[in-house]
Write a protein that holds these residues in place. Structure first.
Motif, short mmCIF file in Angstrom:
data_model
loop_
_atom_site.label_atom_id
_atom_site.label_comp_id
_atom_site.label_asym_id
_atom_site.label_seq_id
_atom_site.Cartn_x
_atom_site.Cartn_y
_atom_site.Cartn_z
N ILE A 31 0.84 -1.21 0.00
CA ILE A 31 0.00 0.00 0.00
C ILE A 31 0.87 1.25 0.00
CG2 ILE A 31 -1.69 1.32 1.33
CD1 ILE A 31 -2.81 -1.33 2.36
N ALA A 32 1.92 1.23 0.81
CA ALA A 32 2.81 2.40 0.88
C ALA A 32 3.46 2.69 -0.47
CB ALA A 32 3.87 2.18 1.96
N VAL A 33 3.98 1.64 -1.10
CA VAL A 33 4.66 1.83 -2.39
C VAL A 33 3.68 2.31 -3.45
CG1 VAL A 33 5.88 0.64 -4.24
CG2 VAL A 33 6.49 0.19 -1.86
N SER A 34 2.45 1.76 -3.45
CA SER A 34 1.47 2.17 -4.46
C SER A 34 0.98 3.59 -4.24
CB SER A 34 0.28 1.20 -4.45
OG SER A 34 -0.46 1.33 -3.24
N PHE A 35 1.05 4.06 -3.01
CA PHE A 35 0.55 5.40 -2.70
C PHE A 35 1.53 6.49 -3.14
CE2 PHE A 35 -3.38 6.22 -0.61
CZ PHE A 35 -3.36 7.57 -0.32
N VAL A 36 2.82 6.16 -3.24
CA VAL A 36 3.83 7.17 -3.61
C VAL A 36 3.54 7.78 -4.98
CG1 VAL A 36 6.27 7.54 -4.13
CG2 VAL A 36 5.60 6.24 -2.11
N PRO A 37 3.34 6.97 -6.06
CA PRO A 37 3.03 7.60 -7.35
C PRO A 37 1.71 8.33 -7.37
CG PRO A 37 2.84 5.20 -7.50
CD PRO A 37 3.47 5.50 -6.19
N LEU A 38 0.73 7.88 -6.57
CA LEU A 38 -0.55 8.59 -6.52
C LEU A 38 -0.36 9.99 -5.95
CD1 LEU A 38 -3.64 8.63 -6.79
CD2 LEU A 38 -3.77 7.66 -4.48
N VAL A 39 0.36 10.10 -4.85
CA VAL A 39 0.63 11.42 -4.25
C VAL A 39 1.45 12.27 -5.21
CG1 VAL A 39 1.78 12.62 -2.35
CG2 VAL A 39 0.45 10.56 -1.89
N LEU A 40 2.44 11.66 -5.85
CA LEU A 40 3.30 12.40 -6.78
C LEU A 40 2.48 12.97 -7.94
CD1 LEU A 40 6.17 13.24 -7.56
CD2 LEU A 40 6.39 11.07 -8.77
N VAL A 41 1.60 12.15 -8.52
CA VAL A 41 0.77 12.62 -9.64
C VAL A 41 -0.18 13.72 -9.18
CG1 VAL A 41 -1.09 11.94 -11.21
CG2 VAL A 41 0.93 10.52 -11.00
N MET A 42 -0.78 13.56 -8.00
CA MET A 42 -1.70 14.57 -7.50
C MET A 42 -1.02 15.92 -7.34
SD MET A 42 -4.34 13.02 -4.68
CE MET A 42 -3.06 12.37 -3.60
N THR A 329 -0.96 3.68 4.29
CA THR A 329 -1.29 5.00 3.75
C THR A 329 -0.40 6.08 4.34
OG1 THR A 329 -3.59 4.34 3.41
CG2 THR A 329 -3.12 6.69 3.47
N ALA A 330 -0.17 6.01 5.65
CA ALA A 330 0.69 7.01 6.29
C ALA A 330 2.10 6.98 5.72
CB ALA A 330 0.72 6.77 7.80
N LEU A 331 2.65 5.77 5.56
CA LEU A 331 4.00 5.66 4.98
C LEU A 331 4.00 6.15 3.53
CD1 LEU A 331 5.12 2.17 6.34
CD2 LEU A 331 6.02 4.40 7.01
N GLY A 332 2.96 5.80 2.76
CA GLY A 332 2.90 6.22 1.37
C GLY A 332 2.79 7.72 1.22
N VAL A 333 1.97 8.35 2.06
CA VAL A 333 1.84 9.81 2.01
C VAL A 333 3.16 10.47 2.37
CG1 VAL A 333 0.74 11.80 3.12
CG2 VAL A 333 -0.64 9.85 2.42
N LEU A 334 3.82 9.96 3.40
CA LEU A 334 5.09 10.54 3.84
C LEU A 334 6.14 10.46 2.73
CD1 LEU A 334 6.94 11.71 6.02
CD2 LEU A 334 7.40 9.37 6.78
N PHE A 335 6.37 9.28 2.19
CA PHE A 335 7.37 9.13 1.14
C PHE A 335 6.94 9.82 -0.15
CE2 PHE A 335 8.58 5.41 3.79
CZ PHE A 335 9.90 5.78 4.04
N GLY A 336 5.63 9.81 -0.44
CA GLY A 336 5.13 10.50 -1.63
C GLY A 336 5.39 11.99 -1.58
N VAL A 404 -8.30 8.53 3.14
CA VAL A 404 -9.50 7.90 3.71
C VAL A 404 -9.99 6.79 2.80
CG1 VAL A 404 -11.92 8.31 4.29
CG2 VAL A 404 -10.18 9.94 5.01
N LEU A 405 -9.96 7.02 1.49
CA LEU A 405 -10.41 6.00 0.55
C LEU A 405 -9.55 4.75 0.63
CD1 LEU A 405 -12.30 5.20 -1.77
CD2 LEU A 405 -10.68 6.28 -3.35
N ALA A 406 -8.23 4.92 0.72
CA ALA A 406 -7.34 3.77 0.81
C ALA A 406 -7.57 2.99 2.10
CB ALA A 406 -5.88 4.23 0.72
#
Length: 433
Positions: A31-42, A329-336, A404-406
């Motif tokens: 989940i963390a790894v998948s969230f990084v590109p999502l945050v980056l694109v946003m 999600t928290a780790l993904g947002v942080l690294f993203g 929240v969605l994740a």
């Protein structure tokens, strides 16, 4: 007591050291790894759209445009611009004539759109001044034979500040007469940071338009800046239209509708693709919880035999999924966010590394290649189509909504094995152990 039991069981599942616990931690990492590109694109897409939109508004289209007859006399144009400038809420009213021309230098020629503006446009228009950066020379258009060129246009023509070029324009009442060649001086070279806006655009003094443009070959307008361009401008359109002699007034949303819609559609498609990656990662939570259920079936059977409520067991799996989604999600947002904030440096670093590898490959391939550089320069981010650098805009609302969605998706992914755990009878479990 039930709540404490649920939390105890969930914490034991997450802190375990057996194979199933490792699956849970792997799902969190997914989940963390998948969230990084999502945050980056946003963040990158939001920053890019806002950066381009700001340049289009302040340098390109203005906030409002009042279209006027092409044969309008210069005195009347100044009079109407002065009247529009007195409208409440208007901060700048710029009279302008726009025409096409061929700029001819000793080395090259290029077709451009020439915007004939007042010589003091930098003083009149604060928005224009904030986004136009002078690279060489000055921004003065006091001389009637002066012209401002973008750095990209100046480079293609092989000229710099102080050089002489010529404006080749059509002339004649029906645009069928001989062309007119007018020598001008490049007084300054500028950049706005958006190559698409700069590549075929030049600025010249408004008075020069009378000498080089046929009245039928010019577009005449008053560019209007208001205090809040993102508000509803319908009332302002009517006021400006009346002040400009009942002219047709268009706002920036109407003028740039196609371009801005394209930006938003592209952003939505990119976010959809990135969101699907997050969905897949969240579904992986279900597989991890199923593995946990399989390995802990003996414990579940014993707990049910001694009276543990099915709801407590299913709730423990749901809490496990919730904790996994929250942690991932928290780790993904942080690294993203870390990647997004440093994306320009990361791109430059990747380009440098890849180009050094290509240089080495070119050296090794030199004996077998007719060219010195068998591999061309690699560019990861081409500023010719975007901004010169990627602006970052952190949108807390977008990050919160996606987070929240994740978390909800991860919790729902744990729901299926949670129901299975609640419905299984103790005897069926113990018979298979």
């Amino acid at each position: 007591m039930t709540g404490r039991l649920v939390l105890f069981l969930a914490s034991r599942m997450l802190r375990g050291r057996d194979g199933a616990a490792r699956y849970l931690r792997g799902a969190v990492l997914g989940i963390a790894v998948s969230f990084v590109p999502l945050v980056l694109v946003m963040e990158v897409s939001t920053g890019m759209i806002e950066g381009i939109t700001a340049r289009l508004l302040e340098v390109g289209t203005y906030h409002l445009q009042a279209a006027l007859p092409p044969d309008l006399a210069p005195e009347r144009l100044d009079e109407l611009a002065s009247a529009v400038g007195k409208v409440s809420g208007v901060v700048a009213a710029i009279p302008e004539r726009i025409g096409t021309a061929m700029i001819v230098s000793e080395r090259q020629a290029a077709g451009v759109s020439v915007r004939f503006v007042p010589p003091d446009i930098f003083q009149r228009d604060a928005g224009f001044r904030s986004y136009v950066t002078l690279r060489a020379g000055s921004g003065s258009l006091e001389r009637q034979d002066s012209v401002l060129l973008s750095s990209a246009l100046a480079a293609s023509l092989g000229v710099s500040a102080g050089d002489r070029v010529s404006l080749l324009t059509t002339w004649g009442e029906n645009l069928g007469g001989p062309p007119r060649l007018t020598p001008v001086t490049v007084t300054g070279v500028y950049d706005t940071g958006y190559q698409e806006l700069d590549s075929a655009l030049a600025y010249a003094p408004l008075a020069l338009a009378q000498r080089v443009l046929s009245p039928r070959a010019a577009r005449v307008m008053i560019g209007v800046k208001v205090r809040d361009p993102f508000a509803d401008l319908s009332l302002m359109q009517r006021r400006v239209g009346l002040a400009a002699g009942e002219s047709r007034v268009a706002d920036w949303r109407e003028i740039e509708y196609a371009r801005l819609s394209s930006f938003q559609t592209t952003k939505a498609l990119l976010l959809l693709i990135m969101a699907l990656i997050v969905v897949v990662a969240c579904v992986n939570v279900s597989s991890a919880v199923l593995m946990l259920l399989f390995e802990r079936r003996r414990d579940l059977g014993i707990l049910k035999s001694v009276g543990a409520a099915p709801g407590s067991l299913s709730s423990s799996f749901l809490v496990t999924g919730l904790a996994m989604g929250t942690a991932g999600t928290a780790l993904g947002v942080l690294f993203g966010l870390v990647v997004a904030v440093n994306v320009n440096q990361l791109i430059h670093g990747l380009e440098w590394v890849i180009n050094r590898i290509l240089d080495l490959a070119s050296i090794l391939a030199a004996p077998f290649s007719a060219t010195q550089h068998a591999f061309g320069a690699f560019t990861l981010f081409n500023s010719a189509y975007y901004l010169q650098s990627i602006p970052i805009r952190i949108e807390p609302a977008e990050i919160a909504a996606s987070s929240v969605l994740a978390i909800v998706l991860a919790s729902l992914a744990a729901y299926i094995p949670a129901r299975r755990a609640a419905r299984t009878r103790p005897l069926d479990i113990l018979k298979k152990v």
